[in-house]
Scaffold this motif. Sequence first.
Motif, PDB file in Angstrom:
ATOM      1  N   GLU A  72      -9.289   1.728  -1.224  1.00 23.56           N
ATOM      2  CA  GLU A  72      -9.498   2.309   0.107  1.00 23.56           C
ATOM      3  C   GLU A  72      -9.216   1.255   1.150  1.00 23.56           C
ATOM      4  O   GLU A  72      -9.736   0.135   1.083  1.00 23.56           O
ATOM      5  N   VAL A  73      -8.369   1.597   2.124  1.00 29.66           N
ATOM      6  CA  VAL A  73      -8.017   0.691   3.208  1.00 29.66           C
ATOM      7  C   VAL A  73      -8.242   1.420   4.524  1.00 29.66           C
ATOM      8  O   VAL A  73      -7.609   2.444   4.787  1.00 29.66           O
ATOM      9  N   ALA A  74      -9.156   0.897   5.334  1.00 32.03           N
ATOM     10  CA  ALA A  74      -9.461   1.487   6.642  1.00 32.03           C
ATOM     11  C   ALA A  74      -9.765   2.977   6.530  1.00 32.03           C
ATOM     12  O   ALA A  74      -9.295   3.795   7.326  1.00 32.03           O
ATOM     13  N   GLY A  75     -10.538   3.330   5.520  1.00 33.21           N
ATOM     14  CA  GLY A  75     -10.925   4.714   5.336  1.00 33.21           C
ATOM     15  C   GLY A  75      -9.897   5.594   4.673  1.00 33.21           C
ATOM     16  O   GLY A  75     -10.145   6.778   4.415  1.00 33.21           O
TER      17      GLY A  75
ATOM     18  N   SER B 177      -3.638   5.484  -3.897  1.00 34.68           N
ATOM     19  CA  SER B 177      -3.528   5.391  -5.343  1.00 34.68           C
ATOM     20  C   SER B 177      -2.363   4.476  -5.710  1.00 34.68           C
ATOM     21  O   SER B 177      -1.222   4.717  -5.318  1.00 34.68           O
ATOM     22  N   LEU B 178      -2.676   3.431  -6.452  1.00 32.15           N
ATOM     23  CA  LEU B 178      -1.647   2.500  -6.915  1.00 32.15           C
ATOM     24  C   LEU B 178      -1.261   2.771  -8.362  1.00 32.15           C
ATOM     25  O   LEU B 178      -0.601   1.952  -8.996  1.00 32.15           O
ATOM     26  N   ALA B 179      -1.665   3.928  -8.876  1.00 36.89           N
ATOM     27  CA  ALA B 179      -1.292   4.310 -10.234  1.00 36.89           C
ATOM     28  C   ALA B 179       0.172   4.754 -10.263  1.00 36.89           C
ATOM     29  O   ALA B 179       0.670   5.372  -9.324  1.00 36.89           O
TER      30      ALA B 179
ATOM     31  N   TYR C 262       6.731   0.037   0.143  1.00 32.67           N
ATOM     32  CA  TYR C 262       5.820   0.160   1.283  1.00 32.67           C
ATOM     33  C   TYR C 262       4.511   0.786   0.825  1.00 32.67           C
ATOM     34  O   TYR C 262       4.498   1.769   0.078  1.00 32.67           O
ATOM     35  N   VAL C 263       3.419   0.182   1.298  1.00 39.83           N
ATOM     36  CA  VAL C 263       2.084   0.725   1.048  1.00 39.83           C
ATOM     37  C   VAL C 263       1.270   0.529   2.326  1.00 39.83           C
ATOM     38  O   VAL C 263       1.322  -0.539   2.942  1.00 39.83           O
ATOM     39  N   ASN C 264       0.552   1.562   2.722  1.00 42.42           N
ATOM     40  CA  ASN C 264      -0.263   1.504   3.930  1.00 42.42           C
ATOM     41  C   ASN C 264       0.570   1.125   5.153  1.00 42.42           C
ATOM     42  O   ASN C 264       0.111   0.417   6.043  1.00 42.42           O
TER      43      ASN C 264
END
Length: 503
Positions: A309-312, A316-318, A412-414
């Motif tokens: 969880e990042v900033a609410g 999923s990194l699966a 890219y993530v978040n």
Amino acid sequence: MELNEQQLLRRQSLQKLRELGVDPFPAEGFDVNVTATEIHTHYENNKLAYKQVRIAGRMMTRRIMGKASFCDLLDATGRIQLYVNRDEICPGDDKTLYNEVFKKLLDIGDIIAVEGHVFTTQTGEISIHVTSLRLLSKCLNPLPLPKEKDGVVYDAFTDPEARYRMRYVDLIVNPQVRDIFIKRTRIIQSMRDLFNSRGYLEVETPVLQPVHGGAAARPFVTHHNTLDMPLYLRIANELYLKRLIVGGFEGVYEFAKNFRNEGMDRTHNPEFTGLEIYVAYKDYHWMMDFTEEMIEKAAVDVCGSSEIEVAGQKISLARPYARLSMHDAIQQYAGADIAGLDEDGLRQLAHKLGIETEPSMGAGKIIDEIFSEKVEKHLVQPTFILDYPLELSPLTKKHRDKAGLVERFELYVNGKEVANAYTELNDPIDQYERFEEQLKLAEKGDDEAMAMDHDFLRALEYGMPPTAGLGIGIDRLTMLLTGQQSIQEVLFFPQMRPEKQDN
């Protein structure tokens, strides 16, 4: 230097300690045989093992109650309560150690060493009954410890500039900060374990380089007096690692400090840590699968789950991750079709989208600017962006099916780039022509264009096998896996403006 009242009082205590024959900074060490966390974790199940403990750390609180006192000791693992009885640490007639030293001359923040046995107080708190105590180091500046009243915390050490400048204080008074850096180390170890299990070799490459290359970035420049030549702090280690692939290693990697003379913001620091890995006989499709495995493994190893969880926002990194071409991503999120547009057409499109362009920008950079402004923020869940413009990727093999593009992906993530990878260009003639194009961009004013590296070209002329390469920003990956929004939070010592000095 002008001292405040508390600093003056601590220096007076320092002098009184010396007058009493107590060395406030003794040279001899202290053999610790236990930690605070170990005691809290194992004492109840094995009390006999803690009959004689030796522990050291900072005194963080003190509650004096006549000839007995309680205080909290903080070591590298956490806090534990100490019970100090005057008659036990001063068994003879001389009670100076307790009455003068412990009660009057020791201060919060002082580093002390104690011996004793572990017990449980009447209130159920695991503590150490102290039988021996000595001072190891005097703290001359008061710690900015938070105060609590009626459940409200006051005066916490939270100012970002002060925390980053005095990270040593931040680590003492904000224990949650330590957890970030412990996780950072575990992230690197998780990756290293995976690489080593595959037989890849960890290597070191030069930080001082005669030619800056391996990335589009402005370098820091220095001068070597003996050779009377300019040198550049490494912006990337790519070209050296690929030389090792030419030399016959089939898998090499390096966790490297890189330096880029560019702006600073919440995701950029001039000095940063990058991981680069190169594997022979692979391409960018293989590297996507490998990257998924590596990121998922790191999340599980560090966070205990592939769900974070990042900033609410739950992420999923699966495996597997979404895969989308740059062209399709711009069409999907910006509502614009860039297929077939030349530089002028792209410039007009950017203007229509409210994006400013510079005269030095070629077609590839304009596409990248459109992507950055209109697409990146939407890529919250892990997404591979594939098939970049040729101009943006001078070290990447041309796409086997799509003219004008290269075999490259970024993860890219978040909303932030985490990884960048290629099917590596191994044609020395093509590579020479790409460097030539970079020189033309430099002539147009692009200060991030790559320089010509003749030795690297010579290496390619000896033959480099088909190779997949990957670069990951360790700082950004740490931000992701620790839920931080600023790169300064995951660097022990981020770059800062010069500190203002009082006159």
